[in-house]
Motif scaffolding. Structure first.
Motif, PDB file in Angstrom:
ATOM      1  N   CYS A  13       9.455  -0.414  41.882  1.00 46.73           N
ATOM      2  CA  CYS A  13       8.606  -1.340  42.660  1.00 46.73           C
ATOM      3  C   CYS A  13       7.141  -0.935  42.545  1.00 46.73           C
ATOM      4  O   CYS A  13       6.783   0.207  42.827  1.00 46.73           O
ATOM      5  CB  CYS A  13       9.034  -1.341  44.124  1.00 46.73           C
ATOM      6  N   CYS A  16       5.637   0.062  46.357  1.00 49.00           N
ATOM      7  CA  CYS A  16       6.042   1.253  47.118  1.00 49.00           C
ATOM      8  C   CYS A  16       6.572   2.372  46.230  1.00 49.00           C
ATOM      9  O   CYS A  16       6.853   3.460  46.722  1.00 49.00           O
ATOM     10  CB  CYS A  16       7.090   0.893  48.174  1.00 49.00           C
ATOM     11  N   CYS A  35       8.873  -2.266  52.698  1.00 51.67           N
ATOM     12  CA  CYS A  35       8.555  -3.029  51.489  1.00 51.67           C
ATOM     13  C   CYS A  35       9.598  -4.132  51.255  1.00 51.67           C
ATOM     14  O   CYS A  35      10.776  -3.972  51.582  1.00 51.67           O
ATOM     15  CB  CYS A  35       8.498  -2.087  50.294  1.00 51.67           C
ATOM     16  N   CYS A  37      10.956  -4.931  48.652  1.00 53.64           N
ATOM     17  CA  CYS A  37      11.965  -4.591  47.646  1.00 53.64           C
ATOM     18  C   CYS A  37      13.201  -3.916  48.264  1.00 53.64           C
ATOM     19  O   CYS A  37      14.213  -3.749  47.580  1.00 53.64           O
ATOM     20  CB  CYS A  37      11.373  -3.673  46.578  1.00 53.64           C
TER      21      CYS A  37
HETATM   22 ZN   LIG Z   1       8.857  -1.652  47.157  1.00 55.08          ZN
END
Ligand SMILES: [Zn+2]
Ligand SMILES: [Zn+2]
Length: 291
Positions: A13, A16, A35, A37
């Motif tokens: 990602c 992050c 985050c 993700c």
């Molecule tokens: Zn992330």
């Protein structure tokens, strides 16, 4: 698991880098969020609670996927200034004079910290712009995100006005001081800065004494030197590193000492509670790194 990065995000990602959370500058404070993700938890289907069977008995409990949002919420209560939203160990510039020694000091403080136990505090002292606050914030961030430790960052003059406001409103000493006494890790930035009136010194003395008695951890930065140059051996300071292990100097720290600024009573307590770490190097605030 304490001490282990949560790593609940996607490793690739871009936001992050797999940490599962991002921190951005808010209006006043740094603001963390989980985050995007981070996948929805399949154990509880994102509800945060689930049935667990312990010794044959089924009961509802918090799912472990709550650890990350819980720590993000703790971070958002820590009072990290917005300008330090991105102050981490990774973003600290190690190339400036003395910076790697400073980095090592801060890493040592973090590595020696044991959650839930009495931990020795630290006072970073040295000239402006050497990354004292940057690395203090980096430590706090790791304490929250690795261990779920409750921490509070206060700037010295804000702390004093906050205390003064409490007293002026007729709120009792105990109520005003309680959150500052009880938090396991209190980080005071720019200790000794400002006018330091008699009232201010008295209230700081009360605060530091309470934390001393509570065996709570106090961390601080200061632009004032820890002792007069000739007095280094006369006072029993525990100091990380040493001048021969770093390039640069702790700075042009002429003038009053921290003890002169905060009073000998407070300083003497700090010596018992904290190690003193000189920060080396040239000022590099102009480069906007390591504020
Ligand atoms: Zn992330
Ligand atoms: Zn879950």
């Amino acid at each position: 698991m304490p001490g282990k990065p949560l790593m609940l995000g996607e490793p690739g990602c871009p936001l992050c880098h797999g940490q599962g959370y991002v921190v951005e500058p808010g209006k006043l404070h740094a603001v963390a969020r989980v985050c995007d993700c981070v996948p929805r938890c399949t154990l509880c289907d994102g509800l945060g609670n689930r049935e667990v069977v312990i010794k044959g008995v089924a009961r509802m409990g918090r799912c472990r996927c709550r650890v990350l949002p819980d720590r993000v919420a703790l971070f958002n209560k820590a009072g990290i200034p917005a300008r330090h939203a991105r102050s981490t160990f990774d973003s600290y510039d190690p190339s400036a004079a003395g910076a790697s020694a400073n980095y090592h000091i801060a890493r040592t403080v973090l590595e020696q910290y044991v959650p839930g136990q009495e931990n020795r505090g630290v006072v970073f002292f040295g000239g402006v712009g050497r990354g004292k606050t940057h690395l203090l914030v980096a430590i706090l961030r790791e304490l929250v995100m690795l261990y779920g430790e409750e921490v509070l960052f206060v700037e010295f003059s804000n702390l004093l006005s906050q205390l003064k406001a409490g007293f002026d409103q007729g709120v009792g000493e105990a109520t005003t001081l309680r959150p500052l006494v009880q938090v396991p890790v209190l980080a005071i930035d720019e200790l000794g800065k400002g006018r330091c009136t008699e009232w201010e010194l008295t209230i700081i003395d009360v605060l530091i004494s309470h934390r001393y008695n509570a065996m709570a951890t106090t961390m601080a930065t200061t632009n004032f030197k820890a002792a007069h140059a000739t007095g280094q051996t006369e006072i029993n300071l525990t100091v990380y590193g040493g001048s021969n292990s770093a390039s640069g100097t702790p700075g042009k720290l002429s003038g009053p000492t921290l003890g002169d600024r905060v009073g000998e009573r407070v300083f003497s307590r700090l010596k018992e509670m904290c190690s003193f770490a000189p920060f080396f190097g040239d000022d590099y605030r102009d480069g906007r790194r390591g504020l």
